[in-house]
Write an enzyme that holds these catalytic residues in place. Structure first.
Site, short mmCIF file in Angstrom:
data_model
loop_
_atom_site.label_atom_id
_atom_site.label_comp_id
_atom_site.label_asym_id
_atom_site.label_seq_id
_atom_site.Cartn_x
_atom_site.Cartn_y
_atom_site.Cartn_z
N ARG A 102 0.84 -1.19 0.00
CA ARG A 102 0.00 0.00 0.00
C ARG A 102 0.88 1.26 0.00
O ARG A 102 0.91 2.01 -0.96
CB ARG A 102 -0.94 -0.03 1.23
N ASP A 103 1.64 1.44 1.06
CA ASP A 103 2.41 2.68 1.23
C ASP A 103 3.57 2.75 0.23
O ASP A 103 3.92 3.82 -0.25
CB ASP A 103 2.95 2.76 2.66
N HIS A 121 3.77 3.92 12.93
CA HIS A 121 4.09 3.92 11.50
C HIS A 121 5.15 4.99 11.27
O HIS A 121 4.87 6.17 11.40
CB HIS A 121 2.80 4.23 10.73
N HIS A 128 8.46 6.59 8.95
CA HIS A 128 9.26 6.68 7.73
C HIS A 128 10.69 7.03 8.14
O HIS A 128 10.92 7.69 9.16
CB HIS A 128 8.68 7.75 6.79
N CYS A 160 4.15 9.30 0.57
CA CYS A 160 2.76 9.75 0.49
C CYS A 160 2.67 10.75 -0.65
O CYS A 160 3.38 11.76 -0.65
CB CYS A 160 2.30 10.40 1.79
ZN ZN Z 1 3.39 6.06 5.41
#
Ligand code: ZN
Length: 311
Positions: free
Chosen positions: A14-15, A208, A210, A241
Site C-alpha cells: 500500500r504505502d 508507522h 518513515h 505519500c
Molecule cells: Zn506512510
C-alpha cells in the site's frame, strides 16, 4: 523462555506502491505477498480503497484483498479514507480497516479533502455501519502527520491526543500514530505516545514510521519504551505519500525485524527468508532503489535472533 511478541505489519503493497509512477500488475503484487508471507509476516496492509483515478496503483484493491484472504493464515488490512472505501474493503474481505485521520488540517484537506474532525465523523459512520451490518472487522484510526507536516510544519500534540480520543469515542478499536513525512524524533515519539496512551490506554498500540531523516529505527525504540508493540514497515524501505511532498520510504521491514529480534523480542519472522523475498521486489521493480541496510550488509555471523526463536 517465552519472548515478548511484537507485531510487524508489512505496508509496502500500500504505502510503498502508491508512490511509484507505474502500476504493478496484480499478479506481481501477489508474488511479493506470498514470498514475504513465507518468511512469517502475518499481517499485511495490501491496498487503499480510493477511486482509481486518484491512485491508479490501487485500482485492483478488491482483487488483491480477495487473493490475500485466500492465504488463510494472513490478516489482511486495507486503508479506506471514507465510508464507501470501507464498504468496498469489507466486501472484498478485509479483516482490518484503517482510516487515516490527519492531525494536520493542511494534510487532511490535501489527502482526503476533509477536516480532521470530518474524518472522525466519517470513522463514526463506518463504526455505525459495522454495528448495523454485523461486520467482523477491526477498525483502526491511523493518526497521520502526528509528529509534524510538510505542508503545515508543527502539529499540536494536544491536537493528536484530542483526535485519538475522538477516534476511540467514534468507535475505533485501535489508534496508531503515523509519522507520515518522516519528521519524528525519538524524544518526541516517546512523549507523544505516552500522552496518547495516558488518554486512550492500550487502544493506542501501533506506530508507522518513515526513515526520511534517518530516525526511523530510533523512533521504534522510543515507541517500544512507551509500550507500543506493533510496527508498520515496508520491505526494502519503499514508501511515501503522494500528498506529502518530500516523504520517502517507510522503515525497512528487514531492518526492523533484525533490530527487534536483537533486542530479544519475538517477531515470528525468519530473517533469512525475509531478505530472500526481496528478490521478488527486485524483479517486479527493476531499477527501484531499495533503502534497507540489512539486505545489503547481510545478517551478522552468529546472529542469535533465530536460534532464540527456536527455543
Ligand atoms: Zn506512510
Amino acid at each position: 523462555m517465552t519472548r515478548e511478541k511484537v507485531q510487524v505489519v508489512e505496508v509496502g503493497l500500500r504505502d510503498g506502491l502508491q508512490m511509484l509512477p507505474m502500476t504493478i500488475p496484480t499478479v506481481e503484487k501477489l508474488e511479493w505477498l506470498s514470498a514475504e508471507a513465507k518468511s512469517g509476516v502475518k499481517r499485511f496492509e495490501v491496498a487503499s480503497f480510493v477511486p482509481a483515478k486518484n491512485l491508479p496503483q490501487m485500482a485492483d484493491a478488491a482483487e488483491v484483498v480477495r487473493a490475500a484472504r485466500d492465504m488463510q493464515y494472513l490478516t489482511v488490512a486495507a486503508l479506506a479514507p471514507n465510508l464507501r472505501g470501507a464498504v468496498n474493503a469489507v466486501e472484498a474481505g478485509a479483516q482490518v480497516v484503517v482510516m487515516p485521520v490527519s492531525a494536520s488540517a493542511a494534510h487532511s484537506m490535501s489527502n482526503v479533502r476533509k477536516t480532521p474532525d470530518e474524518m472522525v465523523e466519517e470513522l463514526g459512520r463506518v463504526s455505525q455501519m459495522r454495528r448495523e451490518q454485523n461486520w467482523n472487522i477491526h477498525l483502526e484510526a491511523g493518526i497521520a502527520t502526528a509528529f509534524g507536516c510538510t505542508l503545515q510544519g508543527n502539529v499540536s500534540e494536544d491536537e493528536v491526543v484530542r483526535l485519538a480520543v475522538a477516534a476511540v469515542e467514534a468507535g475505533a478499536d485501535e489508534v496508531g500514530l503515523a509519522d507520515t513525512v518522516g519528521y519524528a524524533t525519538p524524544a518526541q515519539v516517546k512523549r507523544i505516545f505516552s500522552k496518547v496512551r495516558a488518554a486512550v490506554g492500550e487502544k493506542c498500540k501501533s506506530a508507522h514510521f518513515h526513515d526520511t531523516r534517518g530516525t526511523g529505527l530510533a523512533n521504534v525504540v522510543a515507541a517500544l519504551d512507551a509500550g507500543i508493540r506493533s510496527f508498520d514497515a515496508s520491505l526494502g524501505g519503499l514508501g511515501g505519500c503522494p500528498f506529502a511532498p518530500g516523504a520517502s520510504g517507510n522503515i525497512a521491514t528487514e531492518d526492523l525485524v533484525y533490530m527487534l529480534e536483537s533486542m530479544g523480542l519475538d517477531t515470528e519472522i525468519d530473517l533469512d527468508a525475509l531478505i530472500a523475498s526481496q528478490s521478488v521486489l527486485r524483479r517486479i521493480l527493476p531499477g527501484q532503489t531499495l533503502f534497507g541496510k540489512l539486505a545489503q550488509a547481510g545478517v551478522p555471523l552468529g546472529f542469535a535472533g533465530e536460534d532464540m526463536a527456536a527455543e
